[in-house]
Design an enzyme around this catalytic site. Structure first.
Site, PDB file in Angstrom:
ATOM      1  N   HIS A   1       0.921  -1.210   0.103  1.00 48.28           N
ATOM      2  CA  HIS A   1       0.011   0.019  -0.017  1.00 48.28           C
ATOM      3  C   HIS A   1       0.877   1.115   0.106  1.00 48.28           C
ATOM      4  CE1 HIS A   1      -2.999   2.968   1.381  1.00 48.28           C
ATOM      5  NE2 HIS A   1      -3.903   2.268   1.019  1.00 48.28           N
TER       6      HIS A   1
ATOM      7  N   GLU B   1       0.683   4.333   1.191  1.00 51.89           N
ATOM      8  CA  GLU B   1       0.872   4.694   2.672  1.00 51.89           C
ATOM      9  C   GLU B   1       2.095   3.973   3.087  1.00 51.89           C
ATOM     10  OE1 GLU B   1      -2.527   5.401   5.340  1.00 51.89           O
ATOM     11  OE2 GLU B   1      -1.135   5.106   6.856  1.00 51.89           O
TER      12      GLU B   1
END
Ligand code: SF4
Length: 353
Positions: free
Chosen positions: A145, A147
């Site tokens: 991901h 993030e």
């Protein structure tokens, strides 16, 4: 016909026969969070302030409709900073970037506008502080991901990704008395706490972060789904497949009793077969979803007899974030030199504030 036209056309197309009457439980809070609002607003303001093209590294937020709408206004989405022509303006997405990306931008003589959500920046600060204090940091999150990639980049030598409880056994740290856990902001609260519980069994001296890393928007949207799921024969979550918090809403709905749950970007992706036998439909949307897409689903459902809509509210939200500092600086400078520039600048797609 493109997706935007389909969005407009879909609710008007009635099914062969109405499947209702049925009711809709509409989750609140849902949709658009303060971090997404700020990031999308930043691209819109940058387009107004500097003109097209404005380059955006990665999807500004994980939502197809938002990305398509901004593209039509002159935003150019790229995967990496090196794809941006020298001297251009680049916006970093709400999910945050590693410090090395700022260095790359400076090397390419790019003017960077950092639209990282302040709640992701908070996790970056925690990671920096604990790494400087020589902790090993166990980051609970999903591999790959954006993030998570950005947060690991803050202290790559100190951060160990723990992707679910099954990842706990293989974690290696230097000193078991100096270990802290942090998390991605958009996890399932229950799942993350289960992983942390396993980490605590393995590392009894594990330190917790000073405050919740799973953000208010993620927690609130999951709480509303937990409330309505036991009554839902079908849960529809509006959101994109690469949106972590949207995918978690589907999982939470099923875990808390919804008979079935589906994720859709647009109303016309709903299969009429899903509605067969469904008297109560739960409806919510992920944190990067503008309300117009939920309206499209409500119209789609109303055309099929689901006209009784009841809101299930579990929290009020009043969070707002100011624009990235680089934009505020330039907008202030322009307003100081030209008072007429204070005129209201709207036209941000899907903006809620
Ligand atoms: Fe920020 Fe949470 Fe919204 Fe992500 S979901 S942009 S962390 S408020």
């Amino acid at each position: 016909m493109n997706k935007l036209q389909r969005l407009t056309n879909a609710p008007g197309s009635s099914p062969d026969k109405a499947l209702g009457p049925g009711r809709v439980l509409l989750a609140a809070p849902r949709g658009w969070c303060a971090g997404v609002d700020r990031a999308v607003m930043a691209v819109g303001k940058a387009l107004e302030q500097y003109g097209a093209p404005i380059y955006v590294r990665k999807q500004i937020v994980h939502n197809k409709y938002v990305v398509q709408t901004l593209e039509q206004k002159g935003a150019v989405f790229v995967d990496e900073t090196e794809e941006v022509p020298e001297g251009s303006i680049v916006v970093f997405s709400a999910h945050g970037v590693a410090p090395s990306v700022h260095v790359e931008a400076a090397a390419g003589n790019l003017a960077a506008i950092d639209a990282t959500c302040p709640l992701v920046t908070k996790v970056h600060r925690e990671a920096k502080r604990f790494s400087e204090e020589d902790y090993d940091i166990l980051l609970v999150g999903h591999e790959g991901h954006e993030e998570v990639i950005g947060t690991i980049g803050v202290a790559p030598d100190r951060i160990h990704l723990v992707d679910g409880a099954e990842g706990v056994a293989s974690v290696q740290v230097r000193d078991e008395s100096k270990v802290v856990w942090l998390s991605q902001t958009t996890l399932s609260v229950d799942e993350a706490m289960a992983t942390v519980g396993e980490l605590k069994k393995r590392f009894p001296l594990l330190v917790s972060p000073p405050s919740d890393d799973i953000c208010y928007a993620t927690q609130n949207r999951q709480a509303a789904v937990r409330e309505l799921a036991p009554e839902a024969d079908l849960l529809i979550v509006v959101g994109s497949r690469n949106s972590s918090n949207s995918v978690r809403l589907v999982e939470v709905g099923l875990e808390y009793g919804a008979t079935a749950a589906h994720l859709v970007d647009f109303a016309d992706e709903i299969d009429d077969a899903w509605l067969e036998g469904a008297r109560t439909v739960g409806l919510t949307s992920g944190a990067s979803v503008p309300e117009v897409l939920v309206d499209g689903v409500l119209e789609f459902l109303a055309a099929r007899g689901y006209t009784d809509v009841k809101t299930v509210r579990t929290a009020e939200e009043h969070v707002q974030f100011s624009l990235p500092k680089e934009l505020r600086r330039d907008l202030r400078a322009e307003a100081a030199s030209d008072p007429s520039a204070r005129a209201d600048r709207q036209a941000v797609p899907g903006g809620s504030s």
